[in-house]
Motif scaffolding. Structure first.
Motif, PDB file in Angstrom:
ATOM      1  N   GLU A   1      -7.260  10.687  -4.537  1.00  0.00           N
ATOM      2  CA  GLU A   1      -6.864  12.085  -4.764  1.00  0.00           C
ATOM      3  C   GLU A   1      -5.372  12.275  -4.556  1.00  0.00           C
ATOM      4  N   ALA A   2      -4.799  11.610  -3.526  1.00  0.00           N
ATOM      5  CA  ALA A   2      -3.379  11.806  -3.225  1.00  0.00           C
ATOM      6  C   ALA A   2      -2.489  11.017  -4.166  1.00  0.00           C
ATOM      7  N   TRP A   3      -2.938   9.861  -4.600  1.00  0.00           N
ATOM      8  CA  TRP A   3      -2.124   9.028  -5.513  1.00  0.00           C
ATOM      9  C   TRP A   3      -2.972   8.705  -6.763  1.00  0.00           C
ATOM     10  N   PRO A   4      -3.149   9.655  -7.644  1.00  0.00           N
ATOM     11  CA  PRO A   4      -4.022   9.436  -8.817  1.00  0.00           C
ATOM     12  C   PRO A   4      -3.490   8.351  -9.761  1.00  0.00           C
ATOM     13  N   ASP A   5      -2.176   8.116  -9.808  1.00  0.00           N
ATOM     14  CA  ASP A   5      -1.597   7.129 -10.736  1.00  0.00           C
ATOM     15  C   ASP A   5      -1.326   5.793 -10.070  1.00  0.00           C
ATOM     16  N   GLY A   6      -1.804   5.611  -8.840  1.00  0.00           N
ATOM     17  CA  GLY A   6      -1.532   4.390  -8.122  1.00  0.00           C
ATOM     18  C   GLY A   6      -0.189   4.436  -7.436  1.00  0.00           C
ATOM     19  N   ALA A   7       0.200   3.358  -6.830  1.00  0.00           N
ATOM     20  CA  ALA A   7       1.468   3.303  -6.103  1.00  0.00           C
ATOM     21  C   ALA A   7       1.935   1.857  -6.045  1.00  0.00           C
ATOM     22  N   THR A   8       3.204   1.682  -5.632  1.00  0.00           N
ATOM     23  CA  THR A   8       3.765   0.328  -5.504  1.00  0.00           C
ATOM     24  C   THR A   8       3.497  -0.212  -4.110  1.00  0.00           C
ATOM     25  N   GLU A   9       3.776  -1.526  -3.969  1.00  0.00           N
ATOM     26  CA  GLU A   9       3.458  -2.169  -2.699  1.00  0.00           C
ATOM     27  C   GLU A   9       4.353  -1.689  -1.563  1.00  0.00           C
ATOM     28  N   ASP A  10       5.612  -1.278  -1.907  1.00  0.00           N
ATOM     29  CA  ASP A  10       6.510  -0.821  -0.849  1.00  0.00           C
ATOM     30  C   ASP A  10       6.155   0.581  -0.323  1.00  0.00           C
ATOM     31  N   GLN A  11       5.138   1.215  -0.946  1.00  0.00           N
ATOM     32  CA  GLN A  11       4.701   2.522  -0.475  1.00  0.00           C
ATOM     33  C   GLN A  11       3.488   2.420   0.450  1.00  0.00           C
ATOM     34  N   LEU A  12       3.061   1.206   0.787  1.00  0.00           N
ATOM     35  CA  LEU A  12       1.852   1.042   1.587  1.00  0.00           C
ATOM     36  C   LEU A  12       2.000   1.676   2.968  1.00  0.00           C
ATOM     37  N   GLU A  13       3.157   1.535   3.599  1.00  0.00           N
ATOM     38  CA  GLU A  13       3.351   2.090   4.947  1.00  0.00           C
ATOM     39  C   GLU A  13       3.278   3.618   4.927  1.00  0.00           C
ATOM     40  N   GLN A  14       3.868   4.209   3.879  1.00  0.00           N
ATOM     41  CA  GLN A  14       3.819   5.676   3.730  1.00  0.00           C
ATOM     42  C   GLN A  14       2.397   6.156   3.503  1.00  0.00           C
ATOM     43  N   ILE A  15       1.650   5.398   2.667  1.00  0.00           N
ATOM     44  CA  ILE A  15       0.259   5.792   2.372  1.00  0.00           C
ATOM     45  C   ILE A  15      -0.594   5.667   3.626  1.00  0.00           C
ATOM     46  N   GLU A  16      -0.337   4.596   4.419  1.00  0.00           N
ATOM     47  CA  GLU A  16      -1.120   4.395   5.638  1.00  0.00           C
ATOM     48  C   GLU A  16      -0.940   5.578   6.608  1.00  0.00           C
ATOM     49  N   ARG A  17       0.325   6.028   6.815  1.00  0.00           N
ATOM     50  CA  ARG A  17       0.562   7.153   7.740  1.00  0.00           C
ATOM     51  C   ARG A  17      -0.067   8.439   7.236  1.00  0.00           C
ATOM     52  N   ARG A  18       0.008   8.649   5.925  1.00  0.00           N
ATOM     53  CA  ARG A  18      -0.527   9.918   5.389  1.00  0.00           C
ATOM     54  C   ARG A  18      -2.032   9.947   5.469  1.00  0.00           C
ATOM     55  N   LEU A  19      -2.676   8.791   5.161  1.00  0.00           N
ATOM     56  CA  LEU A  19      -4.132   8.771   5.249  1.00  0.00           C
ATOM     57  C   LEU A  19      -4.579   8.955   6.696  1.00  0.00           C
TER      58      LEU A  19
END
Length: 595
Positions: A565-583
């Motif tokens: 829901e938050a990243w419907p188009d996917g994301a790059t590998e360098d965004q993993l840390e940001q995604i982890e904190r937000r989730l």
């Protein structure tokens, strides 16, 4: 009658004074008056006048215009240009032209009246070559085969392998190869059925003409060769020919030269006689046996259901071979093959050991033993070598094999080479034992060999070979040919007539210039190199979830739903840390409520 004689005499007088071309009309008129043929009229006139109307015989009639050395040179040139396959030889016309240009031959005659040199035509040269027995067709005839004989059955056997008429054995029975599928252009099709091909081994007894057949599957190998030989040597209820032969003739294939084959024959005292490559007629009897088997047995297999195994093939052919040997009369002996073989005596029939023993001998190697005081130790026993021709020396190592046939007589076989390099077997008795029978010298078959007399073609062929190779002896010519020496010592230029030919140059022809214009050629300009920039790939939800599952313990379906829901188009590998904190922030209240 008197009137007829008067007419003939009058015509004869007229014939003597007739001009050139008028004699035929006189003879035809006389033939009409007498009612006879023109030839008969000529004979009547000749009987009266003695005048021969035929052309006078030349004074040099019967003399050869082509000298013998010229005929030899022409034939030698043709044979020297022939390929190893027998094709590609120079034509007679080209050979004569080349040799004339090189001054080797004249091939002509001089007119005694005018002094003019008259070269022989190709047809005349061809006839003259036949007079000298040097025509290529005369030289191509086969050399007569030498006649061989055997004093009794089992003296000499001939064995040969050939592909069966059934060709290969498929899962549903024997098959014949279709020419549209199996031919030289598709070698892979042959390789696919290589292990299924059916081979037929034919074994014949040279004295009686008896034959035996044994089918194998796969290829012409030493294992299949030995299987067929052991089958024939073993005494069978459905066969007649058996025992150990004195000599065994075969082709120079890998099965014969294999170590297992030679070891078996060495142990049994069988001397192998291998014919030269390409000389299959040296064992023509077994070659004829293949034809008899194909026409007498294999041709009938088309009238029955396909054979499904090699055992079934051998089960069918054994009764046929027994019937053939017992019923067909051999033209040479005047007896059936079975009756002729049954003339063997007890001294001439050597029974073969049991099949397990034969198999063991085929796989065993000779053992080297050291001579000490004329004796050797073999398997714990001492054997005497004093009677071996040529003698032995102290410290010499000799090859010894187990004596399968005479094992109970206390002897062993010592392998030695004679003057011709052939392997000979000599019996060495055990020390302290009495007299024993030794193997006879194999020179008997050599002393009775009588080479056929050389034919005119053989003599001329050897003479031509010596001439072409500029050799004094046949051996020297053979050695020079093997060394790829140039024919005639390289003195003949096959293109000399071309270089010395006086050919009038062709006159130039008038024409016009071409109006075709060449296109302009522009030099390409190098484009500026673009700066490469790295763009990180976008990971899908599934790929992101695989990475986050390792970073976030307790990963659940709720985490995946929030990620999608938050990243419907996917994301790059360098965004993993940001995604982890937000989730973690989004799902923290829900996790506490559940707890």
């Amino acid at each position: 009658m008197a009137d007829g004689e008067g007419i003939i005499q009058a015509a004869a007088v007229e014939l003597l004074t007739a001009p050139h071309g008028g004699k035929r009309r006189i003879a035809e008129r006389l033939a009409d008056q007498l009612g006879v043929s023109v030839q008969t009229a000529y004979r009547r006139l000749n009987s009266v006048t003695g005048h021969l109307t035929q052309r006078k015989r030349r004074v040099d009639a019967g003399a050869s215009a082509l000298q013998r050395h010229e005929a030899m040179a022409i034939s030698a040139y043709i044979e020297a240009t022939r390929r190893e396959t027998g094709t590609g030889a120079a034509t007679l016309e080209d050979a004569v032209e080349v040799l004339r240009a090189n001054g080797v031959i004249a091939a002509g005659r001089v007119d005694t009246d005018t002094g003019e040199f008259l070269p022989l035509s190709a047809s005349q040269v061809r006839r003259q070559l036949r007079l000298h027995s040097a025509h290529p067709e005369q030289l191509a005839v086969a050399t007569p085969a030498a006649r061989l004989s055997s004093p009794h059955p089992n003296w000499c056997w001939q064995i040969d392998a050939s592909v069966s008429r059934q060709y290969y054995l498929s899962d549903d029975g024997t098959r014949i190869m279709d020419r549209r599928t199996y031919y030289r252009g598709k070698p892979k099709n042959f390789a696919a059925i290589e292990q299924q091909r059916i081979w037929r081994y034919a074994v014949t007894d040279h004295a009686s003409g008896g034959l035996e057949v044994f089918y194998v599957q796969g290829a012409e190998s030493s294992a299949n060769f030995l299987a067929a030989l052991i089958h024939t040597m073993t005494e069978r209820s459905d066969g007649t020919m058996h025992g150990v032969p004195r000599y065994l003739m075969s082709d120079p294939g890998s099965a014969v030269t294999a170590k297992a084959t030679r070891n078996l024959c060495s142990a049994l005292g069988i001397e192998l006689i291998v014919n030269e490559p390409g000389n299959a007629r040296a064992k023509g009897q077994v070659e004829q046996a293949h034809y008899l088997i194909e026409t007498g047995f294999e041709s009938g297999l088309k009238m029955r259901a396909p054979v499904c195994s090699i055992e079934e093939m051998n089960g069918l052919v054994q009764p046929w071979a027994r019937h053939f040997n017992a019923t067909r009369v051999h033209s040479r002996t005047g007896l059936t093959r079975r009756d002729a073989w049954l003339r063997i005596t007890s001294d001439q029939l050597v029974f073969a050991p049991e099949v397990p023993v034969l198999r063991q001998l085929a796989n065993s190697d000779p053992k080297a033993c050291t001579v000490r005081d004329w004796m050797i130790r073999f398997r714990g026993r001492m054997y005497d070598l004093r009677d071996i021709p040529g003698g032995v020396n102290n410290g010499e190592r000799v090859e010894v094999v187990r004596n399968a046939i005479d094992a109970d007589n206390g002897t062993v076989r010592v392998l030695r080479l004679d003057a011709d390099g052939r392997a000979m077997h000599y019996l060495a008795p055990e020390v302290g034992v009495g007299e024993f029978g030794f193997l006879d010298s194999a020179a008997e078959i050599g002393t009775e060999f009588k080479a056929p007399p050389a034919t005119a073609a053989d003599t001329v062929r050897n003479e031509i070979d010596r001439l072409a190779m500029a050799a004094a002896t046949d051996a020297e010519a053979k050695a020079r040919r093997k060394a790829k020496a140039l024919p005639f010592g390289g003195s003949i230029d096959p293109l000399k007539h071309v270089h010395e030919a006086q050919i009038i140059p062709a006159l130039p022809r008038a024409g016009r210039a071409s109006d075709v214009l060449a296109p302009e050629i522009l030099q390409p300009q190098a484009a500026p190199a673009a700066t490469a920039r790295y763009t990180a790939p976008v990971l899908s939800h599934l790929e992101l979830a695989q990475h986050l599952r390792e970073r976030m313990p307790g990963w659940t379906a709720a985490h995946f739903a929030a990620l999608a829901e938050a990243w419907p188009d996917g994301a790059t590998e360098d965004q993993l840390e940001q995604i982890e904190r937000r989730l973690a922030a989004l799902l923290a209240p829900a996790m506490r409520a559940v707890g």
